[in-house]
Design a protein around this motif. Structure first.
Motif, mmCIF file in Angstrom:
data_model
loop_
_atom_site.group_PDB
_atom_site.id
_atom_site.type_symbol
_atom_site.label_atom_id
_atom_site.label_comp_id
_atom_site.label_asym_id
_atom_site.label_seq_id
_atom_site.Cartn_x
_atom_site.Cartn_y
_atom_site.Cartn_z
ATOM 1 N N ALA A 66 0.832 -1.210 0.000
ATOM 2 C CA ALA A 66 0.000 0.000 0.000
ATOM 3 C C ALA A 66 0.862 1.253 0.000
ATOM 4 C CB ALA A 66 -0.913 0.013 1.230
ATOM 5 N N GLU A 67 0.255 2.369 -0.488
ATOM 6 C CA GLU A 67 0.904 3.669 -0.354
ATOM 7 C C GLU A 67 0.611 4.238 1.030
ATOM 8 O OE1 GLU A 67 1.212 8.123 -2.398
ATOM 9 O OE2 GLU A 67 -0.207 6.645 -3.220
ATOM 10 N N LEU A 68 1.607 4.916 1.618
ATOM 11 C CA LEU A 68 1.445 5.573 2.908
ATOM 12 C C LEU A 68 1.540 7.090 2.734
ATOM 13 C CD1 LEU A 68 3.734 3.387 5.211
ATOM 14 C CD2 LEU A 68 1.251 3.229 4.929
ATOM 15 N N PRO A 69 0.688 7.856 3.421
ATOM 16 C CA PRO A 69 0.805 9.311 3.332
ATOM 17 C C PRO A 69 2.042 9.859 4.036
ATOM 18 C CG PRO A 69 -0.915 8.685 4.888
ATOM 19 C CD PRO A 69 -0.495 7.430 4.202
ATOM 20 N N PHE A 70 2.525 9.113 5.030
ATOM 21 C CA PHE A 70 3.737 9.492 5.766
ATOM 22 C C PHE A 70 4.337 8.236 6.377
ATOM 23 C CE2 PHE A 70 5.624 10.062 9.967
ATOM 24 C CZ PHE A 70 6.716 10.853 9.641
ATOM 25 N N ALA A 76 3.047 -5.412 11.061
ATOM 26 C CA ALA A 76 2.005 -4.796 10.232
ATOM 27 C C ALA A 76 1.670 -5.710 9.062
ATOM 28 C CB ALA A 76 2.441 -3.422 9.746
ATOM 29 N N PRO A 77 1.015 -6.846 9.322
ATOM 30 C CA PRO A 77 0.759 -7.804 8.242
ATOM 31 C C PRO A 77 -0.097 -7.245 7.109
ATOM 32 C CG PRO A 77 -0.440 -8.388 10.254
ATOM 33 C CD PRO A 77 0.526 -7.317 10.626
ATOM 34 N N GLU A 78 -1.013 -6.328 7.410
ATOM 35 C CA GLU A 78 -1.876 -5.788 6.356
ATOM 36 C C GLU A 78 -1.102 -4.925 5.354
ATOM 37 O OE1 GLU A 78 -5.170 -3.762 8.067
ATOM 38 O OE2 GLU A 78 -6.092 -5.594 8.823
ATOM 39 N N LEU A 79 0.069 -4.423 5.766
ATOM 40 C CA LEU A 79 0.900 -3.616 4.870
ATOM 41 C C LEU A 79 1.953 -4.461 4.170
ATOM 42 C CD1 LEU A 79 1.440 -0.431 7.074
ATOM 43 C CD2 LEU A 79 -0.153 -0.719 5.154
#
Length: 224
Positions: A69-73, A164-167
């Motif tokens: 996923a993309e992260l905003p920060f 952070a498995p979802e990432l």
């Protein structure tokens, strides 16, 4: 011709060991729709795509991706790319990421960035009785969410791990965003040892901002 990826390790210990590997890509090499695919292929906990500034510029723009996923920060990518730009002779005062403008500066061997706690993902904080209990936690304990496991290790010092498995990050070696969240939660400056032995320093500054800092070392570049 392949895509050139510089690699640095962010939040090393004072001897240059450990640290979280970060892929850094000149954004002109990869069109925005292809950046998630490249980050997934690389497999680092985060890869950052930066619009390399002209000499004398004070701001650089960047996008951050995990394998999923993309992260905003995120903390370790912003610290890492701020160091990388300085090392190339292109220091900037600000990194513009989707969450907002991240101020950055260097003090001695430490590179610092400043961010708001609510820019970071929400983490479930698991306070353990001691550092041995932190070390005993298995990554397979968590199937979803973002989890930060920690214990006091001395005055103003904690031992931690992050999952952070979802990432697409079963366990992260050093997590700046989580360091910001735990600093905000405990309302005090911290020295954090995470993962195998990575080192993160945090401090609370004015108006709700938190700074995270650490040392960065260059690693071997790769091509994808």
């Amino acid at each position: 011709m392949g895509i050139q990826v510089d690699v640095v390790r962010v939040f090393t210990d004072p001897t240059g060991r450990h640290g979280n590997p970060l892929g850094i890509v000149d954004a002109t090499q990869v069109a925005p729709p292809d950046r998630q695919r490249i980050a997934t292929t690389l497999g680092y906990s985060e890869t950052i795509f930066v619009d390399v500034p002209e000499a004398g510029a004070t701001t650089a723009t960047a996008q951050i991706f995990t394998p999923a996923a993309e992260l905003p920060f995120a903390g370790h990518p912003t610290v890492g790319v701020a160091w990388w730009l300085t090392d190339r002779g292109l220091p900037v005062d600000t990194l513009a990421v989707p969450a907002g403008d991240v101020a950055t500066h260097t003090t001695g061997d430490y590179t610092w960035v400043r961010a708001k706690p609510d820019w970071a993902p929400e983490f479930t904080l698991h306070c353990e009785p001691d550092t041995a209990a932190v070390a005993a936690v298995a990554a397979t304990s968590f199937e979803t969410g973002h989890h930060y496991v920690w214990a006091w290790a001395g005055e103003g010092t904690i031992r931690s791990r992050m999952f952070a498995p979802e990432l697409g990050v079963p366990e992260d070696e050093a997590t700046g965003a989580a360091a910001i969240r735990i600093t905000d939660h405990l309302r005090r400056d911290l020295h954090i040892t995470q993962g195998r032995g990575s080192k993160i320093v945090t401090r609370i500054v004015a108006d709700g901002w938190i700074e995270i800092g650490g040392q960065v070392r260059r690693d071997r570049p790769v091509t994808v």
